[in-house]
Design an enzyme around this catalytic site. Structure first.
Site, PDB file in Angstrom:
ATOM      1  N   GLY A 167       0.740  -1.160   0.176  1.00 32.75           N
ATOM      2  CA  GLY A 167       0.021  -0.119   0.006  1.00 32.75           C
ATOM      3  C   GLY A 167       0.628   1.181   0.127  1.00 32.75           C
ATOM      4  N   HIS A 242       7.803  -3.871 -23.386  1.00 28.03           N
ATOM      5  CA  HIS A 242       6.724  -4.949 -23.275  1.00 28.03           C
ATOM      6  C   HIS A 242       5.662  -4.152 -22.437  1.00 28.03           C
ATOM      7  CE1 HIS A 242       9.693  -5.471 -20.154  1.00 28.03           C
ATOM      8  NE2 HIS A 242       8.910  -5.433 -19.389  1.00 28.03           N
ATOM      9  N   ASP A 327      13.748   1.525 -19.382  1.00 22.98           N
ATOM     10  CA  ASP A 327      13.842  -0.121 -18.685  1.00 22.98           C
ATOM     11  C   ASP A 327      14.398  -0.651 -20.177  1.00 22.98           C
ATOM     12  OD1 ASP A 327      13.342  -2.291 -17.009  1.00 22.98           O
ATOM     13  OD2 ASP A 327      11.912  -2.794 -18.574  1.00 22.98           O
ATOM     14  N   GLU A 356      18.771   1.932 -18.970  1.00 23.07           N
ATOM     15  CA  GLU A 356      19.505   0.655 -18.345  1.00 23.07           C
ATOM     16  C   GLU A 356      20.274  -0.193 -18.844  1.00 23.07           C
ATOM     17  OE1 GLU A 356      17.787  -3.304 -16.099  1.00 23.07           O
ATOM     18  OE2 GLU A 356      16.366  -2.222 -17.515  1.00 23.07           O
TER      19      GLU A 356
END
Length: 601
Positions: A167, A242, A327, A356
């Site tokens: 949370g 993706h 990413d 990355e």
């Protein structure tokens, strides 16, 4: 006698990567009959040969080159070569071992706001809970106890679902900006915040919507605005290789009110993905079915959605973020990366684009193609995994030579404005936590269940923490920008994912380590030397590492004796240690487990 050193301006007047068409001078020193400069253009693979002019006791050549990657060495009349050795020096040998020269576009600019700063990485679900949990998706699990260990065991079908949540949210991050400011943070990198099924959110469900468990776009705007008041810029995680299979675009489970690529070949998103046999056989990231790969090469619709007008990048960059971390950027086509950069810079030249990359990004080969990340049209910076591995290696074993080799390679290969903006990580959501990496047992081959029970024994904890202090001191004082993975600053432990993604234990911090990181923040902002690319190796053997950093207004000597014998360090004048505040006149003895940062008051 030294023959050639690419990091010495006497031998190569422009250190590191150079702008295109700018004249560069190479010199070789020695009593040779003749010297030929051998230049290999990486683009075509062909060598060119240039006779060097004899100038007394040295040979010289001046060149100006077009943008690209080049490799070079020196040919002697006796059939031997002046090639690169392990210390980055030119030595005579029978083999051609090339030096590297990166030539970048004269228009290449990198935003300068990150340089000299401090980054901080947050895994949003695990940092801080600002509100009561709402909108938990069906099938997901909510932990009542913030101190629980994240779920890591596979289900009955052998799959790890990553469907347990704690949370943490955007408002929780906002509530801790005071804390981040005390750590000197100037850039906050968030793991993905867009709508997704999993807790890591690398399985994007809808790029144009903030995940409802994290908050709303208004919450993101508030974070950006409030963080800016603290001098902190927000960097978002761009996951464009993706999507999730449970997404607006693929819609494998029919959870979205649209026709996804999985459901029908006539879907507007069908071309975004690559099917071997529709619908169940499709390409995915590393064969993980929940992460169908996007068709970046052939789908103009997907590329435009991300990098086109009113696309994802334009939308969020216009909100005022500081930039993007891309990413698995080495799995994105070069043309797509260029369009990403253009989209971001089209909104703000001040927005940074970080990739990355786990290797030397100046000469990276991916899928058989040499990448051109730092030639002016793709990236501004990368996550600095080579330096990470070398620093941790030194902290564990005292091997300073390997660390110096990485430092020298980056100085030689990267543009200066890239060097000062490198994202110097020591742990991330993908790696062991720093304290575990430097002080924990080797866990290779062990199951995650076994890893979950492993912590550093109490009788070894003090030495492990000292090694973390060594590693973090290097992170803050070597070239680039230190990036703290949330919780490392309070000595959190953890092996592989998700054990490295436990919740930040508010109220149970390791106060000694936290104080150390605040000292590092003070150190970094006290000397402009840490915002330069000047680095001089003084000592690097037997667990002792001493180096100098120089800026326009300061010189700093960083001295570490990790596990070696006593070492006498001599210098001119009187220096003060920033850490202990002790003053030394002309010399100091570095004993085992010593850290010093010496400067002239």
């Amino acid at each position: 006698m030294q023959i050639f050193n690419p990091l010495d301006k006497y031998y190569k007047n422009l250190i590191g990567a150079i702008p295109e068409r700018e004249e560069i001078t190479f010199r070789v020193k020695g009593d040779f009959d003749s010297v030929v400069f051998v230049l290999k253009n990486d683009k075509c693979g062909e060598e060119e040969y240039y006779s060097m002019e004899k100038m007394g006791d040295y040979f010289e050549i001046k060149l100006s080159l077009g943008r690209g990657l080049y490799f070079y060495c020196f040919s002697l009349s006796n059939g031997k070569f002046i090639s690169k050795n392990q210390d980055f020096l030119g030595v005579i040998m029978s083999d051609k071992i090339y030096f590297q020269l990166t030539v970048y576009s004269k228009d290449y600019q990198v935003p300068d706001w990150l340089s000299g700063g401090i980054m901080y990485q947050i895994f949003p679900d695990r940092f801080c809970r600002g509100e009561e949990i709402v909108n938990l998706k069906k099938g997901n699990v909510l932990h009542d106890n913030w101190e629980d260990t994240p779920l890591f065991l596979p289900n009955k079908k052998g799959k790890v679902l990553n469907n347990d949540f704690f949370g943490g949210d955007i408002k929780g991050i906002i509530s801790k900006l005071d804390y981040l400011s005390e750590l000197g943070v100037t850039a906050l990198y968030l793991n993905p915040i867009f709508e997704a099924r999993s807790n890591h959110r690398y399985d994007t469900g809808n790029y144009m919507k903030i995940d409802q468990m994290l908050g709303t776009e208004e919450d993101l705007k508030q974070l950006i605005s409030t963080a800016n008041e603290y001098g902190i810029k927000i960097i978002l995680d761009g996951v464009f290789n993706h999507t999730g299979d449970d997404s607006l675009y693929f819609n494998k489970y029919g959870n979205y009110d649209c026709v996804g690529a999985y459901q029908n070949k006539k879907s507007e998103y069908y071309s975004w993905f690559k099917f071997d046999k529709h619908p169940d056989s499709y390409q995915s990231w590393w064969g993980i079915e929940t992460l169908p790969s996007t068709n970046k090469n052939e789908s103009s619709g997907y590329v435009e959605y991300i990098a086109g007008k009113d696309g994802v990048l334009e939308h969020y960059t216009k909100l005022g973020i500081g930039g993007w971390r891309l990413d698995v950027v080495d799995e994105l086509p070069a043309e797509f990366v260029r369009k990403i950069r253009s989209a971001v810079k089209g909104v703000s030249n001040d927005a940074i684009v970080i990739g990355e990359v786990w290797e030397d990004a100046s000469n990276k080969i991916s899928y058989g193609k040499r990448r051109e990340y730092f030639q002016g049209y793709e990236l501004d910076s990368v996550m600095n995994y080579p330096l990470k591995n070398a620093i941790i290696g030194f902290a564990r074993t005292g091997n300073a030579k390997a660390l110096v080799g990485v430092i020298k390679a980056q100085i030689d290969h990267y543009p200066k404005n890239v060097l000062t903006s490198l994202m110097n990580i020591l742990s991330t959501h993908d790696t062991y936590r720093l304290l575990t990496a430097v002080g924990g047992e080797d866990a290779d081959g062990l199951s995650k269940a076994q890893m979950s029970e492993m912590t550093i024994p109490e009788n070894q904890l003090s030495q492990a923490k000292f090694k973390q202090k060594v590693a973090s001191l290097l992170q803050y004082t070597l070239i680039g920008v230190p990036c703290i993975y949330y919780g490392d600053e309070i000595a959190m432990q953890g092996y592989a994912d998700p054990l490295n993604r436990r919740c930040y234990p508010w109220g149970k911090e390791d106060r000694e380590m936290l104080s150390w990181y605040k000292t590092l923040a003070d150190l970094r902002c006290s000397f402009d030397a840490f915002n330069s690319t000047e680095f001089s190796e003084i000592i690097s053997n037997n667990g002792v590492f001493v180096f100098k950093r120089v800026g326009e207004q300061s010189e700093v000597l960083v001295a570490i004796n990790l596990n070696g014998e006593d070492c006498d360090l001599r210098f001119d004048g009187v220096l003060k240690d920033f850490i202990s505040k002790h003053i030394y006149d002309g010399s100091v003895t570095l004993t085992k487990n010593t850290i010093m940062v010496l400067y002239n008051e």
